[in-house]
Design an enzyme around this catalytic site. Structure first.
Site, PDB file in Angstrom:
ATOM      1  N   GLU A   1       8.458  -1.706  10.883  1.00 33.06           N
ATOM      2  CA  GLU A   1       9.676  -2.498  11.069  1.00 33.06           C
ATOM      3  C   GLU A   1      10.897  -1.792  10.488  1.00 33.06           C
ATOM      4  OE1 GLU A   1      10.271  -5.078  12.852  1.00 33.06           O
ATOM      5  OE2 GLU A   1       8.197  -5.350  13.484  1.00 33.06           O
TER       6      GLU A   1
ATOM      7  N   CYS B   1      10.092 -11.622  35.581  1.00 35.42           N
ATOM      8  CA  CYS B   1      10.008 -12.183  34.221  1.00 35.42           C
ATOM      9  C   CYS B   1       9.162 -13.450  34.212  1.00 35.42           C
ATOM     10  CB  CYS B   1      11.399 -12.500  33.685  1.00 35.42           C
ATOM     11  SG  CYS B   1      11.374 -13.199  32.012  1.00 35.42           S
TER      12      CYS B   1
END
Length: 379
Positions: free
Chosen positions: A60, A225
């Protein structure tokens, strides 16, 4: 876990948006669709599929403002060199910075190292599970803490970063720029509400992946999507105008000067460790100066003499490098220079050969200059 307080909640409701997301049935549909898509389409990445908080944290931090394809080799090299947080804490800063070289935003590397030491000193080398304790680590903010603990431990913590910010803005048709206070508060409120009762980490990863691969900034792939049936932006014809316009950065052109100062008796060059508070702090660099203090190579020579207590004679131009740093577009003019005398090496100032420079952490442009010297030596 930090939740939106009543003031943020009130502020969020002032941001224009479509409020169908407040229906539990709508949220369940989005959760199922996103996680189903992720199960079939998630990219294979070296930090995926682990519950190791150290590895998730490392990934991260590296992924902040950096593309996935760039991060992968750095992540793998870091783990090979520092397989545990204790290994990272025990390393010297120069080694950490050298492994980070080229990844940019070097403050992240220094904070990563400081955080590893804090984990060892305060948590006996065990990466903490408490949100407050993770948030207290250097370089960890609300998003990063939520990502680490939701992905590694399944804690029900929301995340809002570049990809989810865009995805969530479109899902709820938030028409204000997401950087505005009310819009940002709304997105955090939505990010918390949309989390499923369990497996929040998988949902968070699914949302980030959808934002990265499908709900892209300029040309979202709305036709493929999985969230299209629930997307308010698509239904309102706003998918290409949301998120709102971000203020365009006005880049400033500037010229800087670097001196490749050669030792009077050897094929060694003057380099120094960049002090705290300056660009590339902690890295090593050649003498380098720019406006407003220095506007010419002669000014760079004078500054070199003052800063390093060494007289220099300017030689031929060596190389021109154009690059960008934050809001600047920089033309770096590098010149050869000869020192008339040499000081003894110190902890922060050294004379090193082109070959020895390979062992130091340098900025991208510093490495280009070092490679130039190495190539020049061979010719």
């Amino acid at each position: 876990m930090k939740t939106i307080d009543r003031h943020d909640a009130a502020r969020a409701m002032t941001a224009p948006h479509d409020d169908r997301w407040q229906r539990p049935s709508w949220r369940r549909q989005v959760q199922r669709a996103a996680m189903g898509w992720f199960a079939d389409n998630a990219r294979r990445l070296p930090w995926r599929g682990t519950r190791d908080r150290y590895r998730v944290w490392l990934s991260e931090i590296m992924l902040q403002q950096t593309q996935v394809v760039t991060v992968i080799p750095y992540f793998e090299r870091f783990l090979e060199r520092f397989p545990t947080v204790a290994d990272l804490a025990a390393a010297d800063e120069q080694t950490v910075m050298q492994l980070w070289e080229g990844l940019g935003y070097y403050r992240r590397a220094r904070q990563l190292h400081a955080a590893a030491k804090q984990v060892v000193d305060r948590h006996d080398g065990v990466f903490p599970r408490s949100y407050a304790e993770v948030l207290a680590l250097p370089g960890v903010g609300r998003y990063t803490a939520g990502a680490i603990l939701s992905i590694a431990d399944g804690q029900r913590l929301p995340i809002v970063e570049a990809n989810t910010q865009r995805l969530y803005s479109r899902l709820i048709a938030s028409t204000s720029p997401p950087q505005e206070r009310a819009a940002n508060a709304l997105l955090w409120q939505f990010a918390e509400a949309i989390l499923p009762p369990s497996d929040a980490g998988t949902f968070n990863q699914a949302a980030m992946e959808l934002g990265a691969l499908v709900c892209t900034p300029k040309t979202p792939a709305c036709l493929t999507c999985p969230l299209r049936p629930n997307c308010a932006a698509v239904q309102l014809g706003l998918e290409t105008t949301i998120p709102g316009r971000v203020k365009k950065i006005q880049y400033e052109q500037r010229t800087e000067f670097a001196l490749l100062v050669r030792h009077p008796e050897t094929e060694a060059y003057l380099v120094h460790r960049v002090p705290a508070g300056q660009r590339w702090a902690g890295l090593w660099d050649f003498p380098r100066f720019g406006p407003p203090e220095v506007e010419s190579v002669e000014g760079a020579a004078a500054s070199t003499e003052r800063q390093f207590d060494v007289s220099v004679a300017i030689g031929a131009k060596a190389k021109t490098i154009r690059h960008g740093v934050t809001r600047y577009r920089i033309t770096l003019e590098a010149f050869h220079a000869e020192a008339e005398q040499a000081f003894a090496d110190t902890e922060d100032q050294r004379w090193l050969s082109a070959r020895q420079l390979k062992t130091l952490p340098l900025s991208v442009t510093g490495r280009k200059l070092a490679d130039y010297l190495k190539t020049k030596r061979k010719t």
